[in-house]
Every structure is written in structure tokens, then in C-alpha cells.
Design a protein around this motif. Structure first.
Motif: not given
Length: 912
Positions: A271-272, A275, A280-284, A287, A289-290
Motif C-alpha cells: 500500500e505504501e 501511494r 492509490m489515493e485513499e483507503g486500504s 477496499d 474501490q481498490n
């Protein structure tokens, strides 16, 4: 103890079966002198005579002795080969729908002619299935001499044929082809719009050559016809750049189960990275949306950590080409599914091909179970007898060799390191070469075959390499592997189809060296020279001890090892085999070589020394049995899932055929219209609801959407005492009136053609979307195990609901299109073209196919849908009121076999 005593007294079941065939063998042999006296024309006349006997009511078994004797005589006259008694036994085993296990060099290709000819006399066609195009073409031409001599037509299905050529090949009495081509033709046929465009006829009888390779090894990878989906190549490239930044603690890898997953810290690290890269803009990552990023991350991880270049695939001409793990061949045109192939392309920096969406799919298990009668032949089937019985209801019969096998199989030599093992192999090769003994070296991957080849090159030892890179020279390399002192390295020997003959292959040498000589005398002289050279070389090779087979590793499957060994000692020739292993080999490493390594060090094993003991062989065979059992469970689990789709596939494909056979589908469409009206009214005017609760606005809008009818529903609803039944009848009457007006305006013939084409078009599109839904369901349903629910049962239930929804969508879309379509009065014929689309044929990724296999949750072994026994498959064409499996052949307007009194189309044959 009692079992062993009974076997000594009464023989094994296999021996008793073979003994029961003795009287038939005697009968066939008794006919030989009589047939020898016949002229060629009279012998050809046997075919018509036997066909007349069949037409008069005799069975295939009744005419078997005469048919087999006829084929034997024809083979003597065309090929110069006479079937010996054990080959006649093999032919009878095939005719009875069993698997004949015959050792390498026993002439399986010739054996097949017996059962093929006998079953082709029925006129329903026989399919002979081989593993590659070369063998299909070779056998169709070679054995075709026998069939054509006897007046039968022979066809051959290979890649690149036109539709007309395919139809002609399938119309022949005998059709040779590969498993892939037969399977893809079945899928393609069920995407056609007219019966006359279909290539295949009704299935009758198939003989599968190298049956273990096709029905076991390749059964884990379904055939898929797909079309292009949305392009996401940039996503694969972007995610691929991040994988090298992961550390070992970020993922867990299980080599036994061929799986790799992110650990919890690993998911956070990923995730890091996403980002930081702005992906990836937000969330895990987990999620909703990802979900696409999670998919790309998982596939990139698998591509980097599970799949090895030159082992699982090679890079050639800006493409990632899969290597078949069982035959070591390049699988041109085959692609891993679920985006894995794109992830590999991103990893290797080649052009990323567009992702595909499944249009049609079937496993080999379900394809070959479509044949009323199925048989197979191979050199190695007994180790998989249980699976053949459970999956295909095929019994394996071991047929003794014509001449006793005198090959010597030495115990395995196990070394601590791969370097020591390779040194021992080199010494063994040198020893054999000095004695002019031909050597075949088996390896499990291209990488390892090339490593050995480089070691031989350093030692200045002349050799040939047979792997996916040198696929084209395969037949010639194998044909010359029996020359004295020849060293041949091969990645895998499964299904090669060309025997290694001591001294070299005479026919191959003549075709390459003599056939191009124009002058007859010069050609005859050259042929005589080649014959003398081969005969002399054979004596040298025999004196040296025959072919020496060396394996640099044990394969996961005992069958593959047995296939390699079986290349030596053919037809009573001398030979030897030995396996050289090290604790660094994959099989040894995965199954606990650390303990063995420390034990060997304690025992004081020196560098270059090997441990040799029969117990080691037994321990390794047990490890192989564990892997085989794991793969078997994987295939069983895959089949249980595919059986759910297969039931639906059979319904849809049979409905398509019924529609294409029908002169028109007007009644079906009228029934659909009635059901759509009923469903619509039920939705907005629930049973026993007050008129105030009726959703009149919604009913009006839906009438407009589905039928293009602006009806005064609001006025009807205000009428005193009106009920839902009356509103249903009024809407149905208006819809029927609209269609009747269209029919009157444009002519019944034009409307009937339009109805059929639109119905087929809609069914195909909805089926394609349904397959995508099932793919998504299949991927997600495994997580239900965490909630203590059986994924298979959940899949069955939800797949059924999805199928019901699909049929409802078919009805609604068909009715809506027909209500809105406008016809040009001047048009003589209405043609609704299929939407143009590029189609790809491929095979699913093995690792994806066996998802859940190694870790099936409690209850996952729920029973699979019942199948017809093999004996009753042939009778499936007859309609049995007590067997719903036979009702599919009922004419749509006939009474339903269930006894309800309704027409079949309104009862069990109802579309939806």
C-alpha cells in the motif's frame, strides 16, 4: 496373505480378462489363410459386406473377428506390418471402451487401426486424438493407407484449416486431430448461427493416444475461447515496477501448492509503495474501490515469485510463450488467464497483449465425457488407474509385451549437491560413449537441459538437445538417438510418438537422404547403402548394451519417469536406466532434504559419493505419490466446479441447436412474451395486494421499456373491480397485437428469420456475460470458507441463481429488441450480423485452475453431480421416462416424458 494366495491360484483380474479374449484371438487367426487368398479388390469388398451385416441387425461384436482379420491383411499389403496377437488384444481392449497400457515400441499406432476400422463401419465417424499436429498428420497419412485401401475416408484436423476443410474432415469415416483442436471446434460450433455451419457431427467413439497426458496432465487447464476486454496494460507496468522493492517478509510462498500471498506487513508495505507511486489515493488495498489494484498486485507477485523464465515460459519474438510442464514443448497461442500472462509480459519487458474475456470454455474431462464410447492407449496408465475409473469410468488393462523386457533398471544415486550429481552424469556418459552405447538424458526443464548441454560442450562431448527451443527438429533428433555413441538430451519424453530405434531410424534416413534423388538406380543404390549402415550400427549398439537412459532428476509424477525409462528396452532390445539425484533437486528440497542432508553428513558421506539403496527409491516414490494425490485432488475439485457450469453449458448449447434445427422459433418467442408480461405484472402488482399498493407508474414505464407500448395503465387501475389478471391479459393482448401487425406488414417469413437470429444473438451475449459472472463468483467464493461455509455448495447455489437471472434477461432482451426493431419492406432477407470481435483460443493457467485444491475446506468434498455410468452412455439418445438425463432429445411440441401431460417446451424443456 489370502489375496496373494488367491492371485497365485486364479490370477489377477487383469490376467483373467486377457485370458477371456483367447477364443476371439483364435477365431481371428483362423481367418488369416482365407483372407490371404483374396485379391485386393475382394479384400476391399469386405468393408461393404461387413456394413451389410451391421445393417441386417448384427452387432459390432458379432463382426469383430472378420473386421480385425481384414485390417491385419490390409496392413500387411499396405504397410508391410502384421498385427501380432498382443496387438489384437490391444484392439479388443480399445473396442470395449477401455485403456490399453502398452509399453513403448509395442506399436500402439497400428493397434488403433483395428478398433477404428470396426467402429467406423457404423458410418457414425471415429475420432483418433493425438497430442500434437505432427502426430495427427503423420498418423492420418501413415495409417490412412490401411483405411483408404479398405474404402474408408480419412480426415485430419490441424491448426489453420478453413471451416470447409474442417467440415470435410469431420464428415470422413476416420478423423485424426489433437485434443485442443477437437475441443475448440466443439466450442466454436456452439457459437455458430446455422446448423450447416457446424463442423462436428454427433459424437460416436474416440480413441485417445497418450491418454494419460491428455486426460490427466492436461485436464487441469480448461480450453477457453475469449474476446478482448478493457485494456489495462499501463496498470500492469506500473505495479510491476514495485514488486522488486518487496522483501522476503512481505509474502508467503508455498512451492508444494504453487501459491504465493501477501503477509499482513507485506500488504501494508505494498500500500505504501502504491501511494508513493501515485497509484492509490485513499483507503486500504482491500477496499472495494481498490479491487483492481489488488488484482494487479497479486498477479505481479505471482509472476515474480512463482514463475521462472526458461522453466515455466520462454521469451521469444517479443512474446512470453508458455512451456508445457509435461512435454517440455512451447505452447504457441496459449495464454495464462486472469491477467497472469500480462503480469509476466510486464516482468519481462515485452509488449503487453490486451486482456481477454471468456466467451466459451470447457475442461477436457467434460469434453471427452460427451463421447458415448471412449477408449485410450499409452505406455503408462496403471499408476493413475483410480483417477481414470473415478473421472471417466475407464478401466485400465495392462497388455503384456510381445517380447519380454530385458532392460536393467538400476537403483537411484543420490548426491548431496547438484555439482556432484552433474559430475557423476558426465562420467556415466563418457563410460557409455567409450563402449559406443547410445545415451538418452532426461531433464525436467529447458534451463536444466541447457546447463547439462553446456557441461557436455566444455567436455567436448558431441550431443543433441531436444527442448522447446528446438521443437522443429524433434522427430529427426529422436529418430537418430539410437545411433552408437549418440548423446541426446531431452526435457521430457511424454507423447513424442517417435520410437528410438537402435542403429537409427531407417525410414527417416531414407526420406531425408534418398527420396530427393531423381535417378531410380542411384536412389536404389543409396537406399541399399543406408540399410547396410543402419543394420551394422544396430549390431554395434546391441553389443554395447542397447540404449542407456539417464535422468538428471525425478519428476513429480512417476508416469513421466516411467515414460523416460520406457524409451529403452523396446521389442526385447537390451537397455539400462539410472536416475541421478541431488538434495538440491526440487522434489528432494520440497520434501524435506534438510533432514537427509544432516543425516548424510553425520554418516560421513564424502564429496562425490552417492547413497544407493532400494529404500531410497521407495521413499522417493512415496513423495511422488503425495504430489500425484495432491494433483488428483486439484483436478477433482476443479471438476466439481466445472460440473456446475457444464450442466448449464449443456442446457444452453442444446437450446441453441434446437433453435437452429427449428424452422422457426415463433412459439418459443410467444411463450417468452407471455412469461415476460407475467413476471412484469407480478413485480409491480403483488398477489393479494390492495390497488393502492400497486406500482402503476413503474408498470407503465416497464411496458414502455420492454414492449414500446404507451398503455393507459393508470386508467385501467382506476376501473372498479379490476384485478391483476385482467391487466396482465390486456398488456399481453397489446404486445401480441403489435407483433401481429409487424408480421402482417413485413411478411411472416421475414419475421420468423428475424426472431431466430435475434434470439440466438441475445442468448450468446447473455451467456458470455454469465461466464464472466461465474468467473468472478469462482474467485470470490473461496473466502466463504472463513465463515465456515462450504465454497462449493455456495458456488452451486449462487451459480443456479445467476443462471435463472440470465434466462430472465434473455427473455426480456429478446422481447424488447423484437418489439422495437424496424424492418425495411424492400429487403428480401433480414440478416442480423454477429457483432465483429477478435477471438483467441487459450488454456487456463494450471495454478489458477487448481485454486483451493490443496486446502479444500471441511465439507468441500460434497458429492459431485451424478453422471451416467459408462455402459448407459451409449443409450442416452433413447428417451427413458425414468431417466431425466435422456429427456433432452424430446421434440419441443411432444408430451414431456415426466408424465405431467404438458408439452415438453412448457415443462422440462422450458427455456428458463
Amino acid at each position: 496373505m489370502f489375496g496373494a494366495l488367491a492371485k497365485r491360484l486364479f490370477g489377477t483380474a487383469n490376467e483373467r480378462f486377457l485370458k477371456s479374449l483367447d477364443p476371439t484371438i483364435t477365431a481371428i487367426n483362423a481367418l488369416e489363410p482365407k483372407l490371404q487368398e483374396l485379391s485386393d479388390e475382394a479384400l476391399k469388398g469386405q468393408t461393404e459386406a461387413l456394413k451389410k451385416r451391421l445393417a441386417a441387425g448384427e452387432s459390432l461384436d458379432d463382426i469383430l473377428p472378420e473386421a480385425f482379420a481384414t485390417v491385419r491383411e490390409a496392413a500387411k499389403r499396405t504397410l508391410g506390418q502384421r498385427h501380432y496377437d498382443m496387438q489384437l488384444v490391444g484392439g479388443m481392449v480399445l473396442h470395449q471402451g477401455m485403456i490399453a497400457e502398452m509399453k513403448t515400441g509395442e506399436g500402439k499406432t497400428l493397434v488403433a487401426t483395428l478398433a477404428v476400422y470396426l467402429n467406423a463401419l457404423s458410418g457414425k465417424g471415429v475420432h483418433v486424438v493425438t497430442v500434437n499436429d505432427y502426430l495427427a498428420s503423420r498418423d492420418a497419412e501413415w495409417m490412412g493407407q490401411v483405411y483408404r485401401f479398405l474404402g474408408l475416408e480419412v480426415g485430419c484436423i490441424v491448426h489453420g484449416l478453413t471451416e470447409d476443410e474442417r467440415r470435410a474432415a469431420y464428415a470422413a469415416d476416420v478423423t485424426y486431430g489433437t485434443n485442443n483442436e477437437f475441443g475448440f471446434d466443439y466450442l466454436r460450433d456452439n457459437m455458430k448461427f446455422r446448423l450447416e455451419d457446424m463442423a462436428q457431427r454427433e459424437f460416436n467413439f474416440a480413441i485417445v493416444d497418450e491418454v494419460d497426458s491428455i486426460l490427466i496432465d492436461e485436464a487441469r487447464t480448461p480450453l477457453i475461447i475469449s474476446g478482448p476486454a478493457e485494456d489495462s496494460s499501463e496498470s500492469y507496468k506500473n505495479v510491476n515496477k514495485l514488486i522488486p522493492d518487496l522483501v522476503d517478509e512481505d509474502f508467503e510462498k508455498d512451492e508444494k501448492a504453487r501459491s504465493v500471498t501477501f503477509t499482513e506487513p507485506g500488504a501494508e508495505h505494498m500500500e505504501e509503495l502504491l501511494r508513493a507511486a501515485g497509484l492509490m489515493e485513499e483507503g486500504s488495498l482491500f477496499d472495494i474501490q481498490n479491487v483492481s489494484l489488488l488484482h494487479h498486485s497479486n498477479q505481479a507477485l505471482r509472476a515474480h515469485k512463482l514463475f521462472q523464465r526458461d522453466t515455466d515460459y520462454i521469451v521469444k519474438d517479443d512474446k512470453v510463450v508458455i512451456i508445457d510442464e509435461f512435454t517440455g514443448r512451447m505452447m504457441e497461442g496459449r495464454r495464462y488467464s486472469e491477467g497472469l500472462h500480462q503480469a509476466l509480459e510486464a516482468k519481462e519487458g515485452v509488449s503487453i497483449q490486451q486482456e481477454n474475456q471468456t466467451l466459451a470454455s470447457i475442461t477436457f474431462q467434460n469434453y471427452f465425457r460427451l463421447y458415448p464410447k471412449l477408449a485410450g492407449m499409452t505406455g503408462t496408465a496403471m499408476t493413475e488407474a483410480t483417477e481414470f475409473q473415478e473421472t471417466y469410468e475407464l478401466e485400465v488393462i495392462e497388455i503384456p509385451t510381445n517380447v519380454k523386457v530385458i532392460r536393467e533398471d538400476f537403483d537411484d544415486e543420490v548426491y548431496r549437491t547438484a555439482a556432484e550429481k552433474h559430475q557423476a552424469i558426465l562420467e556415466q556418459i563418457r563410460d557409455c560413449q567409450e563402449r559406443k552405447q547410445p545415451i538418452l538424458v532426461g531433464t525436467v526443464s529447458i534451463e536444466k537441459s541447457e546447463l547439462l548441454a553446456s557441461l557436455l560442450t566444455k567436455e567436448k562431448i558431441t550431443h543433441q538437445v531436444l527442448n522447446a527451443r528446438f521443437h522443429e527438429q524433434e522427430a529427426f533428433i529422436i529418430a537418430q538417438a539410437g545411433v552408437p555413441g549418440a548423446v541426446t538430451i531431452a526435457t521430457n519424453m511424454a507423447g513424442r510418438g517417435t520410437d528410438i530405434q537402435l542403429g537409427g531410424n531407417l525410414e527417416m534416413r531414407i526420406s531425408r537422404e534418398a527420396e530427393s534423388i531423381k535417378d531410380e538406380a542411384a536412389r536404389a543404390k543409396k537406399i541399399a547403402e543406408i540399410e547396410a549402415e543402419v543394420a551394422e550400427a544396430k549390431q554395434v549398439a546391441l553389443a554395447a548394451g542397447g540404449l542407456y537412459v539417464i535422468s538428471s532428476e525425478r519428476h513429480e509424477s512417476r508416469r513421466i519417469d516411467n515414460q523416460l525409462r520406457g524409451r529403452s528396452g523396446r521389442q526385447g532390445d537390451p537397455g539400462a536406466s539410472k536416475f541421478f539425484l541431488s538434495l538440491e533437486d526440487d522434489l528432494m528440497r520440497i520434501f524435506g532434504s534438510e533432514r537427509m542432508d544432516s543425516m548424510l553428513q553425520k554418516l560421513g558421506l564424502q564429496d562425490g559419493e552417492a547413497i544407493v539403496h532400494p529404500w531410497v527409491n521407495k521413499a522417493l516414490e512415496k513423495a511422488q505419490q503425495k504430489v500425484e494425490a495432491r494433483h488428483f485432488e486439484g483436478r477433482k475439485y476443479l471438476l466439481k466446479y466445472d460440473d456446475v457450469m457444464n450442466d448449464q453449458r449443456k442446457v444452453v448449447f442444446e437450446q441453441r441447436k434446437d433453435m437452429m434445427r427449428a424452422e422457426d422459433v415463433h412459439e418459443t418467442v410467444a411463450d417468452m412474451r407471455s412469461e415476460v408480461v407475467e413476471s412484469m405484472v407480478e413485480r409491480f402488482i403483488p398477489a393479494n395486494a390492495y390497488s393502492e399498493q400497486w406500482q402503476v407508474d413503474s408498470l407503465h414505464e416497464e411496458s414502455l421499456r420492454l414492449f414500446g407500448l404507451d398503455l393507459p395503465v393508470h386508467d385501467w387501475a382506476k376501473e372498479e373491480g379490476i384485478a391483476d389478471q385482467e391487466i396482465r391479459e390486456r398488456i399481453a393482448a397489446a404486445a401480441n397485437q403489435k407483433m401481429a401487425a409487424k408480421t402482417a406488414n413485413f411478411g411472416p417469413e421475414m419475421m420468423r428469420g428475424l426472431e431466430k437470429q435475434i434470439l440466438l444473438l441475445v442468448l450468446d451475449r447473455q451467456w458470455k456475460d454469465h461466464l464472466l459472472s461465474l468467473d468472478h463468483l469462482r474467485q470470490g467464493v473461496q473466502l466463504r470458507a472463513y465463515g465456515q461455509r462450504d465454497p462449493l455448495i455456495e458456488y452451486k447455489r449462487e451459480a443456479f441463481d445467476l443462471f435463472e437471472n440470465m434466462l430472465a434477461e434473455v427473455r426480456e432482451e429478446t422481447i424488447s429488441l423484437l418489439s422495437r426493431v424496424e424492418l425495411r419492406p424492400s429487403a428480401e432477407e433480414v440478416v442480423v450480423p454477429r457483432p465483429p470481435q477478435e477471438m483467441h483460443e487459450g488454456r487456463q493457467d494450471v495454478a489458477m485452475a487448481s485454486v483451493g485444491a490443496g486446502a479444500a475446506p471441511a465439507g468441500a468434498e460434497a458429492e459431485a453431480p451424478a453422471r451416467q455410468p459408462a455402459a448407459s452412455r451409449a443409450a442416452a439418445a433413447e428417451i427413458d421416462p425414468n431417466n431425466p438425463a435422456t429427456w433432452g432429445k424430446t421434440p419441443r411440441n411432444a408430451a414431456c416424458p415426466c408424465g405431467s401431460g404438458n408439452k415438453y417446451k412448457h415443462c422440462h424443456g422450458k427455456l428458463g
